[in-house]
Scaffold this active site. Structure first.
Site, PDB file in Angstrom:
ATOM      1  N   HIS A 186      37.074  37.609  37.722  1.00 17.26           N
ATOM      2  CA  HIS A 186      38.132  38.223  38.531  1.00 17.26           C
ATOM      3  C   HIS A 186      39.494  37.628  38.188  1.00 17.26           C
ATOM      4  O   HIS A 186      40.527  38.237  38.392  1.00 17.26           O
ATOM      5  CB  HIS A 186      37.886  37.999  40.017  1.00 17.26           C
ATOM      6  N   HIS A 188      47.154  36.162  39.179  1.00 16.43           N
ATOM      7  CA  HIS A 188      46.976  37.623  39.285  1.00 16.43           C
ATOM      8  C   HIS A 188      47.982  38.248  38.326  1.00 16.43           C
ATOM      9  O   HIS A 188      49.101  37.750  38.201  1.00 16.43           O
ATOM     10  CB  HIS A 188      47.264  38.093  40.711  1.00 16.43           C
ATOM     11  N   HIS A 232      48.628  31.435  42.521  1.00 18.17           N
ATOM     12  CA  HIS A 232      48.225  30.972  43.850  1.00 18.17           C
ATOM     13  C   HIS A 232      47.652  29.569  43.763  1.00 18.17           C
ATOM     14  O   HIS A 232      46.710  29.340  42.996  1.00 18.17           O
ATOM     15  CB  HIS A 232      47.176  31.915  44.453  1.00 18.17           C
ATOM     16  N   THR A 287      43.217  37.394  49.357  1.00 18.93           N
ATOM     17  CA  THR A 287      43.525  38.725  48.811  1.00 18.93           C
ATOM     18  C   THR A 287      42.341  39.300  48.039  1.00 18.93           C
ATOM     19  O   THR A 287      42.462  40.345  47.408  1.00 18.93           O
ATOM     20  CB  THR A 287      44.763  38.693  47.889  1.00 18.93           C
ATOM     21  N   THR A 288      41.205  38.606  48.063  1.00 18.78           N
ATOM     22  CA  THR A 288      39.969  39.111  47.444  1.00 18.78           C
ATOM     23  C   THR A 288      38.862  39.053  48.486  1.00 18.78           C
ATOM     24  O   THR A 288      38.953  38.263  49.433  1.00 18.78           O
ATOM     25  CB  THR A 288      39.555  38.229  46.248  1.00 18.78           C
ATOM     26  N   GLU A 333      50.964  40.145  43.489  1.00 18.88           N
ATOM     27  CA  GLU A 333      50.342  40.698  44.692  1.00 18.88           C
ATOM     28  C   GLU A 333      51.404  40.911  45.760  1.00 18.88           C
ATOM     29  O   GLU A 333      51.523  41.990  46.325  1.00 18.88           O
ATOM     30  CB  GLU A 333      49.254  39.742  45.182  1.00 18.88           C
ATOM     31  N   HIS A 346      44.863  29.805  40.636  1.00 23.32           N
ATOM     32  CA  HIS A 346      44.462  30.960  39.817  1.00 23.32           C
ATOM     33  C   HIS A 346      45.630  31.933  39.743  1.00 23.32           C
ATOM     34  O   HIS A 346      46.623  31.775  40.450  1.00 23.32           O
ATOM     35  CB  HIS A 346      43.229  31.642  40.434  1.00 23.32           C
TER      36      HIS A 346
HETATM   37 ZN   LIG Z   1      44.964  34.804  44.605  1.00 25.09          ZN
END
Ligand SMILES: [Zn+2]
Ligand SMILES: *[C@@H]1O[C@H](CO)[C@@H](O)[C@H](O)[C@H]1NC(C)=O
Ligand SMILES: *[C@@H]1O[C@H](CO)[C@@H](O)[C@H](O)[C@H]1NC(C)=O
Ligand SMILES: *[C@@H]1O[C@H](CO)[C@@H](O)[C@H](O)[C@H]1NC(C)=O
Length: 305
Positions: free
Chosen positions: A88, A115, A140, A222-223, A127, A113
């Protein structure tokens, strides 16, 4: 005859279990894409979800919001960091002694991590958005509340459990050496499930210079499973990486495992912004003021503001 029906029914029963089973394998688009998350992970349909669009005309200035203070981010020690492609995102585990102060509780670092999007030259991939504007990517840095909870797995489901620092990333001309400490190793973890040990480095290099200007609100992961346990800090100042560094993030990784026949690019791993509902977004500064200060000496915008 009955036996046939029982067999058929049993077959579909098993198929159904299978589909529920694979539903845990969520994705951003497709059958278990973000519009379907709430079906399988109820919290994703909650009323305090993340990310959000920050409308700076609606934020509430709170002079009590002091600068965020990363603690031990520069004490990276001599053990390598581990970079992991989890299918992911690319994730890096952080040493437990790194933490963040200046928040209502003490929070200890867990991992960071990214995005991102899929196209160079198009500013989508972050995001959070500010006044409707996305940036190319978002970092993040995830922390958990050590004053109330025993560990990350307990904290992430609970109120006030997590604090995430969000850094908006733009593409520019210059190579960012700090981000290079991660991005230079993506080639070693192209496929989901792969890990690589990388030289430890100063995590402060990933942050913007100004840690006193930020937005703060209560939201969620957010996941999936989208637990509403996150106190968000979104820095107002963006950081820049080079166009080629951005292209590396967008093109090097796969969301599929090495043994899978068709490699699937790991791209567009950002969730769309969620309704703010009754929440307030606080700001540690007066957004208009910054604009005024920034352009002072070039144009007198006082009349316009
Ligand atoms: Zn994140
Ligand atoms: C986290 O803490 C809880 C509560 O103390 C405990 O039951 C659980 O085993 C811990 N989990 C991990 C992964 O350490
Ligand atoms: C951050 O911005 C504030 C407000 O504009 C300013 O007073 C401060 O000096 C800045 N700090 C840094 C480290 O740039
Ligand atoms: C977040 O929620 C807590 C209650 O759990 C509240 O005390 C706090 O003021 C909220 N923070 C923001 C920024 O809205």
């Amino acid at each position: 005859m009955d036996l046939v029906w029982i067999t058929v029914a049993f077959f579909f029963f098993c198929k159904c279990l299978e589909c529920l089973g694979t539903a845990k394998e969520w994705t951003y688009a497709g059958a278990v894409g973000q519009t379907e998350w709430a079906e399988f992970f109820p919290d994703c349909g909650g009323s305090s979800q993340s990310p959000i669009n920050v409308d700076t005309s609606q934020t509430l200035y709170d002079p009590m919001l002091i600068p965020v203070q990363p603690l031990g981010y520069n004490h990276y020690g001599n053990r390598p960091f581990t970079l992991y492609n989890n299918g992911h995102t690319v994730q890096m585990t952080l040493p437990h002694w790194m933490s963040v102060a200046g928040l209502p509780w003490h929070y200890s670092a867990v991992q960071l991590h990214l995005h991102w999007g899929s196209e160079v030259g198009v500013a989508t991939g972050s995001e959070h958005t500010i006044n409707g504007h996305s940036t190319a990517a978002e970092l993040h840095i995830v922390h958990y509340n050590t004053e109330i909870y025993a560990n990350m797995s307990e904290a992430k489901t609970q109120e006030n459990g997590l604090a995430v620092l969000a850094i908006l990333i733009e593409a520019g001309e210059e190579i960012n050496q700090g981000y290079g400490s991660i991005l230079n190793y993506l080639g070693h973890i192209r496929y989901a499930g792969q890990k690589v040990a990388i030289p430890a480095f100063d995590i402060n290099l990933l942050l913007p210079d100004n840690l006193s200007q930020y937005f703060r609100y209560n939201g969620s992961l957010t996941t999936p499973p989208c637990h509403q346990s996150v106190l968000w800090t979104i820095f107002n100042e963006r950081v820049k990486i080079s166009h080629s560094q951005l292209m590396k993030i967008q093109t090097v990784l796969y969301s599929s495992k090495e043994e899978e026949a068709e490699p699937m690019a790991l791209q567009d791993n950002y969730r769309t912004t969620q309704p703010l509902n009754r929440r307030t977004v606080l700001s540690s500064f007066i957004p208009g003021m910054i604009w005024k200060l920034k352009f002072k000496g070039i144009v007198d915008l006082n009349d316009m503001l």
